[in-house]
Write an enzyme that holds these catalytic residues in place. Structure first.
Site, mmCIF file in Angstrom:
data_model
loop_
_atom_site.group_PDB
_atom_site.id
_atom_site.type_symbol
_atom_site.label_atom_id
_atom_site.label_comp_id
_atom_site.label_asym_id
_atom_site.label_seq_id
_atom_site.Cartn_x
_atom_site.Cartn_y
_atom_site.Cartn_z
ATOM 1 N N GLN A 62 -14.629 -16.066 -44.008
ATOM 2 C CA GLN A 62 -13.693 -15.421 -44.928
ATOM 3 C C GLN A 62 -13.479 -13.944 -44.587
ATOM 4 O O GLN A 62 -13.014 -13.169 -45.417
ATOM 5 C CB GLN A 62 -14.172 -15.578 -46.368
ATOM 6 C CG GLN A 62 -14.182 -17.034 -46.838
ATOM 7 C CD GLN A 62 -14.496 -17.169 -48.303
ATOM 8 O OE1 GLN A 62 -13.669 -16.874 -49.173
ATOM 9 N NE2 GLN A 62 -15.702 -17.613 -48.599
ATOM 10 N N ASP A 116 -22.180 -7.633 -52.353
ATOM 11 C CA ASP A 116 -21.278 -8.783 -52.306
ATOM 12 C C ASP A 116 -20.279 -8.629 -51.159
ATOM 13 O O ASP A 116 -20.003 -7.514 -50.711
ATOM 14 C CB ASP A 116 -20.535 -8.870 -53.645
ATOM 15 C CG ASP A 116 -19.785 -10.178 -53.815
ATOM 16 O OD1 ASP A 116 -20.090 -11.146 -53.105
ATOM 17 O OD2 ASP A 116 -18.887 -10.228 -54.683
ATOM 18 N N GLU A 117 -19.733 -9.744 -50.677
ATOM 19 C CA GLU A 117 -18.658 -9.760 -49.663
ATOM 20 C C GLU A 117 -19.014 -8.903 -48.450
ATOM 21 O O GLU A 117 -18.215 -8.083 -47.986
ATOM 22 C CB GLU A 117 -17.337 -9.268 -50.284
ATOM 23 C CG GLU A 117 -16.875 -10.054 -51.500
ATOM 24 C CD GLU A 117 -16.283 -11.408 -51.171
ATOM 25 O OE1 GLU A 117 -16.419 -11.863 -50.014
ATOM 26 O OE2 GLU A 117 -15.689 -12.025 -52.063
ATOM 27 N N LYS A 138 -21.210 -18.004 -55.332
ATOM 28 C CA LYS A 138 -21.947 -16.826 -54.871
ATOM 29 C C LYS A 138 -22.103 -15.775 -55.961
ATOM 30 O O LYS A 138 -23.159 -15.151 -56.063
ATOM 31 C CB LYS A 138 -21.285 -16.213 -53.639
ATOM 32 C CG LYS A 138 -19.937 -15.555 -53.889
ATOM 33 C CD LYS A 138 -19.409 -14.886 -52.657
ATOM 34 C CE LYS A 138 -18.043 -14.283 -52.896
ATOM 35 N NZ LYS A 138 -18.030 -13.257 -53.952
ATOM 36 N N THR A 139 -21.064 -15.571 -56.786
ATOM 37 C CA THR A 139 -21.183 -14.590 -57.862
ATOM 38 C C THR A 139 -22.259 -15.017 -58.848
ATOM 39 O O THR A 139 -23.058 -14.198 -59.322
ATOM 40 C CB THR A 139 -19.834 -14.414 -58.592
ATOM 41 O OG1 THR A 139 -18.844 -14.018 -57.637
ATOM 42 C CG2 THR A 139 -19.930 -13.368 -59.687
ATOM 43 N N ARG A 155 -8.366 -21.935 -51.475
ATOM 44 C CA ARG A 155 -7.999 -21.478 -52.830
ATOM 45 C C ARG A 155 -7.644 -22.664 -53.719
ATOM 46 O O ARG A 155 -7.631 -22.538 -54.942
ATOM 47 C CB ARG A 155 -6.781 -20.541 -52.803
ATOM 48 C CG ARG A 155 -6.918 -19.250 -52.003
ATOM 49 C CD ARG A 155 -8.163 -18.485 -52.313
ATOM 50 N NE ARG A 155 -9.214 -18.824 -51.360
ATOM 51 C CZ ARG A 155 -10.494 -18.551 -51.554
ATOM 52 N NH1 ARG A 155 -10.896 -17.946 -52.654
ATOM 53 N NH2 ARG A 155 -11.401 -18.884 -50.640
#
Length: 589
Positions: A247, A216-217, A34-35, A554
């Site tokens: 998330q 973002d997020e 995504k980044t 993770r």
């Protein structure tokens, strides 16, 4: 600017990047890049659509993420974007220019937590705040600001028994902030929203100035942050939000995953893009993660897949108790050497108190470690406070302990002194844990913390864990000696580990956004994960499941999950059962 090869994006990523006119939602699963997509979208706007970089802003949640975005954008001779940074730094940036329109000077100061506590302490002394803890007042004031609720409307939204008093404290607190030409952290966003709502001319100017907005997020936004984005974007509507329902793990600090759905209601013309190809984890890990999160029914779920090879099987290990669990983790970390560096390994847990047994095992076997976003168990404030009380019982001449207790306030010191003779007399007859309880009773120390505040609740869990240690060492002298030995191992460990990269220890909340070659998820038991406070609440239980999902995703190559049959925790030995997240789960569990 470096050469940009958009061909490196997969088809779904490229569709999200190349959509540049109108609102869009990018639902990006864990490890889906995504980044990269956000950065490439900015570069696409500049190089392909010839958008002025100064009209583009990128907003995220942490300074670390913002720094990474700045590094990747790297515009060089093209100048810089209109802004890249966090919500709070963006709002501070706006207020430096326009705070005068709210009656503040441009040289305003931003109060940190210590400043805030000092100010609230002054106010609490002047109001009728019997049994009102500072942390409780601060927690509710912060919650109100995150919901854009001013003092005069506070009691309409927080109708508990203490609401009238908190509203009075809140009002006085805001007056004193203004008098000091200061904002606290939560004010930054609330005051910019107030400014945009009050000043139509300025709002229009900023809407024109920032024609392209990327957030973002987005699942982590609260109401104030959502409102800020909507106000900035409602004119040009060139706004992209990136997030993942699965998330969303921060509801306790005001985040609302429903903002991803609300955005599509407020911007009905939004295009939605799905990023489900994972570039991080093996198929087994993703299948396990998908199976966990599929049990949630309260939000949309992305189904992650990867083109990587199969990889190692997930290890789910049942141990007898927490000591055996810690030794299992230590032995497995040693076995993984030298395939993985220590820094490529993480041990994740639900609550801070779980770190204690693990830290002691790592110290015993000389394995370097680093607590991420946390403090070593015996260095935590509440633990040092209680140890100071106990050390004074053994040695009334301990000046360091005395000074620490005196700083807790005159009342707690005088109450301790009043009961000191009796505490000393009974110290020879009573067990360490009982003496600890006597100190709590005589000083009302535990009233410093409010169970409604998540941070305070974590501190109370740490205190209960200290009592667990005390129960293992009934004689007070032996207990304090054991603590001193561990503290000396901390010191020796620091010398030995200086310059070394250690195993990462952290809570599941702190692990979000990170990745590791090998991940140990410990204490995956009912009452721990999911947490006991969440089991009877549908929404909280779904968030606990999302937290487990975040932990699992993770891991890149190896994933270990452990649970104990019995656990000495919070001052008592408990029979434990595996978490529903790893058992054959049903909603009737």
């Amino acid at each position: 600017m470096r050469d940009i090869n958009f061909d490196t994006l997969n088809p779904h990523q490229m569709k999200a990047v190349s959509y540049t006119s109108g609102p869009s939602v990018i639902l990006a699963g864990a490890g889906s890049g995504k980044t990269r997509v956000l950065v490439y979208k900015v570069l696409y706007l500049i190089t392909q659509k010839k958008i002025d970089p100064k009209s583009i802003i990128m907003i995220t949640f942490t300074n670390k993420a913002a720094a990474e975005m700045k590094r990747r954008v790297d515009l060089a001779d093209r100048g810089s974007l209109g802004f890249i940074g966090t919500f709070h730094s963006f709002c501070a940036f706006i207020l430096r220019k326009y705070a005068g329109r709210l009656g503040y000077g441009p040289d305003f100061v931003i109060f940190d937590d210590d400043d805030q506590q000092t100010l609230l302490k002054q106010i609490l002394k002047k109001v009728d705040a019997d049994r009102m803890t500072l942390s409780y007042a601060a927690h509710l004031i912060s919650a109100a600001k995150n919901q854009l609720i001013p003092p005069e409307r506070f009691t309409h939204f927080f109708p508990d028994g203490k609401a009238v008093i908190v509203a009075e404290i809140y009002a006085e607190y805001q007056k004193k902030l203004k008098k000091n030409n200061a904002f606290d952290f939560d004010d930054l966003i609330m005051k910019v929203v107030e400014l945009l709502r009050r000043d139509e001319e300025l709002c229009s100017h900023l809407q024109d100035l920032y024609s392209h907005i990327l957030i973002d997020e987005f699942q982590d936004t609260n109401y104030a942050q959502y409102t800020l984005v909507r106000l900035l974007a409602e004119r040009k509507k060139n706004v992209t939000v990136v997030g993942d329902f699965s998330q969303g793990i921060y509801s306790w600090r005001g985040a609302d995953i429903r903002n991803l759905e609300k955005f599509q209601e407020d911007f009905p013309e939004s295009e939605v893009f799905y990023l489900e190809q994972n570039y991080r984890s093996t198929p087994d890990i993703l299948d396990f993660a998908n199976d966990i999160i599929s049990k949630n029914s309260g939000h949309p779920i992305l189904k992650l897949f990867t083109k990587q090879g199969k990889g190692e099987e997930i290890a789910i290990k049942e141990l007898q108790n927490e000591e055996e669990e810690s030794l299992f983790v230590v032995s497995e970390i040693e076995r993984l050497q030298p395939e993985y560096k220590y820094k490529d390994i993480a041990v994740l847990y639900r609550i801070n108190a779980q770190s204690r047994s693990l830290e002691e095992a790592l110290l015993q076997y000389g394995i370097p470690y680093m607590l991420v976003g946390g403090t070593r168990f015996y260095e935590r404030k509440e633990i040092k406070d209680i140890l100071s009380y106990l050390r004074l019982v053994v040695n009334p001449e301990n000046e360091v302990a005395k000074e620490r207790i005196q700083k807790l306030g005159k009342r707690r010191w005088t109450e301790f002194v009043a009961s000191f003779t009796q505490l000393r007399a009974e110290a020879e007859k009573k067990d360490s844990a009982d003496i600890m309880e006597d100190i709590f009773d005589s000083t009302q120390y535990l009233s410093l913390y409010d169970t409604n505040d998540p941070d305070d609740y974590s501190r109370l869990e740490n205190i209960k864990e200290l009592k667990s240690v005390a129960l293992s060492y009934p004689k007070l002298n032996e207990f304090l000696e054991q603590v001193a030995l561990v503290e000396s191992e901390y010191s020796e460990g620091e010398k030995q580990q200086k310059g070394k990269e250690g195993v990462r220890l952290m809570t599941l909340h702190q692990a979000k956004g990170l990745e590791f070659s090998a991940v140990f998820l410990i204490g995956v038991e009912e009452g721990i994960l999911p947490h006991s406070r969440s089991i009877n609440d549908y929404h909280q239980l779904e968030e606990e499941r999302r937290l487990m999902y975040v932990g699992v995703t993770r891991a890149k190559e190896r994933l270990y999950i452990s649970h104990a049959r019995r656990r000495f925790m919070f001052g008592r030995r408990m029979e434990s059962s595996p978490s529903r997240f790893i058992a054959n789960e049903s909603e009737e569990w």
